[in-house]
Design an enzyme around this catalytic site. Sequence first.
Site, mmCIF file in Angstrom:
data_model
loop_
_atom_site.group_PDB
_atom_site.id
_atom_site.type_symbol
_atom_site.label_atom_id
_atom_site.label_comp_id
_atom_site.label_asym_id
_atom_site.label_seq_id
_atom_site.Cartn_x
_atom_site.Cartn_y
_atom_site.Cartn_z
ATOM 1 N N SER A 1 -2.172 -12.871 4.267
ATOM 2 C CA SER A 1 -2.674 -12.384 3.091
ATOM 3 C C SER A 1 -2.104 -12.874 1.844
ATOM 4 O O SER A 1 -2.573 -13.227 0.640
ATOM 5 C CB SER A 1 -3.206 -11.144 2.715
ATOM 6 O OG SER A 1 -2.101 -10.161 2.539
ATOM 7 N N LYS B 1 0.683 -1.318 -0.197
ATOM 8 C CA LYS B 1 -0.040 0.164 0.036
ATOM 9 C C LYS B 1 0.997 1.348 -0.045
ATOM 10 O O LYS B 1 0.408 2.208 -0.176
ATOM 11 C CB LYS B 1 -0.979 0.139 1.299
ATOM 12 C CG LYS B 1 -2.042 -1.025 1.181
ATOM 13 C CD LYS B 1 -2.756 -1.529 0.023
ATOM 14 C CE LYS B 1 -3.860 -0.623 -0.068
ATOM 15 N NZ LYS B 1 -5.057 -1.193 -0.685
HETATM 16 C C1 LIG Z 1 -2.108 -7.131 4.040
HETATM 17 C C2 LIG Z 1 -2.809 -6.704 3.039
HETATM 18 N N1 LIG Z 1 -3.140 -7.587 1.887
HETATM 19 C C3 LIG Z 1 -4.117 -7.379 0.794
HETATM 20 C C4 LIG Z 1 -4.421 -6.176 0.548
HETATM 21 C C5 LIG Z 1 -5.326 -6.085 -0.687
HETATM 22 O O1 LIG Z 1 -4.695 -5.011 -1.469
HETATM 23 P P1 LIG Z 1 -6.001 -4.214 -2.350
HETATM 24 O O2 LIG Z 1 -6.363 -3.166 -1.494
HETATM 25 O O3 LIG Z 1 -4.752 -3.469 -3.422
HETATM 26 O O4 LIG Z 1 -6.743 -4.925 -3.127
HETATM 27 C C6 LIG Z 1 -4.156 -5.102 1.393
HETATM 28 C C7 LIG Z 1 -4.923 -3.885 1.277
HETATM 29 O O5 LIG Z 1 -4.780 -3.211 2.097
HETATM 30 C C8 LIG Z 1 -3.320 -5.368 2.502
HETATM 31 O O6 LIG Z 1 -3.132 -4.622 3.670
#
Ligand SMILES: Cc1ncc(COP(=O)(O)O)c(C=O)c1O
Length: 441
Positions: A271, A52
């Site tokens: 994630s 991010k």
């Molecule tokens: C730890 C984590 N994984 C995945 C994502 C997903 O990314 P996106 O918001 O670009 O879909 C985020 C988004 O904040 C995140 O903080």
Amino acid sequence: MNHATRVYDSILELACNVDNPTPLVRLRRVVGLAHAEVWAKLEWYNPFGAVKDRVAQSLIKDSEERGLLTAGMRIVEPTSGNTGMALAMLANAKGYRFTATLSNKIPLEKRASLRLFGTDLRELDDDLCPAPGAPEGAIALAAKLGEEPGSFHPNQYKNPANPRAHEQTTGPEIWKQTAGKVTHFVAGLGTCGTLTGTGRFLKAQRQDIKVIGVHPVEGHDIPGVRSIKQLAQTALFAPSEYDGLIEVDNATAYQLCKRLNQEESIIAGPSSAMALAGALKHIPDEPGVVCVVIFPDNAFKYASSMQKHLPELFAGSKDTSGDPNLVNVVQLARASPDNISLADAQARVAQGAAFLDVRSLEEFTKVRAHGTTNIPLPGIVGGYAALPEDLAAPVVAICKSGMRSTYAMLLLKAMGYQDVKNVKGGTDAWVAAGLPTTSGA
Ligand SMILES: Cc1ncc(COP(=O)(O)O)c(C=O)c1O
């Protein structure tokens, strides 16, 4: 700025792009495929530790160029943690103030980092990834605060500058790092900026590149991503631009997270593992398949999540700090009928209940509810507090906002006190209601 020697005049020069890409690392041991290549893109190599960072830089740059954000203003943004951390650090570097609105379900590690970064934190009862359309949620509060004079709300959930960040950096990096051989691009879905933006760049290079989105099940506990129900209300979710959507459950994600750390020596966060699990469910095991999976951040911010979802790692550990069972006890206590209103507290004290203020002496001296006795919480924890002899005697506990007095109530009950109540909202609420107070020694 010299990327070759890694010498920089300011942290802002470390922003990642095609000249300073985040690493791409081949996965072997946890993949279990004979022909297909699977590569992880390690986004914690961004200056503030997550994917991010790219979005935060793009949101601020775009807002400055459009004259919406000027010197000394306050940025307000809802976050599941990572965008907030990047905005906090960029605000520090650029002289803005930053207010983050977020769910109190976000891992403590992230909320603590945000506080360390100087963020004005507004914690609310909300879903792990702020729920779209929740009237009392983080998104609604940010929109409201963003209207205040001198404030600006970039809104990562709707702002085209979010996917554009990936169209301009993540996509070109992957194309260059794979020498244009990438066949599959996979990412977890939160705001959907990563998948939508990177996918647009890669498909513009070669239309047959497969763009695959991965999402958790309903009720999941994987910070940063959204379930399919939440995605349906997400502005940047563009399923017509994707070639597949894969669902992954909590246990699969956390178990693979453990394997990535233990077998690949990659400090991936939950994630990241969720996205990889989705990729492994989808990609064909054929020669020529080159799959790139975004790993958004690392495991260091998720110790409390690991304790909840990988309890085997903590078997035999004497450390109870952050123990999910204790956390549940506190949450249950905070929702119990032993939390009483100001009026009920006044009535009980008038009938002779002991009125214990468990804040520090310094706080107690500044201002306190009239009739309270100061018994600081550490004294109760340490067992050296001067508590009422009679365990049947009614006790009313109060602190600043209700948290410490909840602990005190639990401890007193564990010590055998039969009638212990906790004042909802604490001294803050008492003072705000204009009830009688005292101050001084
Ligand atoms: C730890 C984590 N994984 C995945 C994502 C997903 O990314 P996106 O918001 O670009 O879909 C985020 C988004 O904040 C995140 O903080």
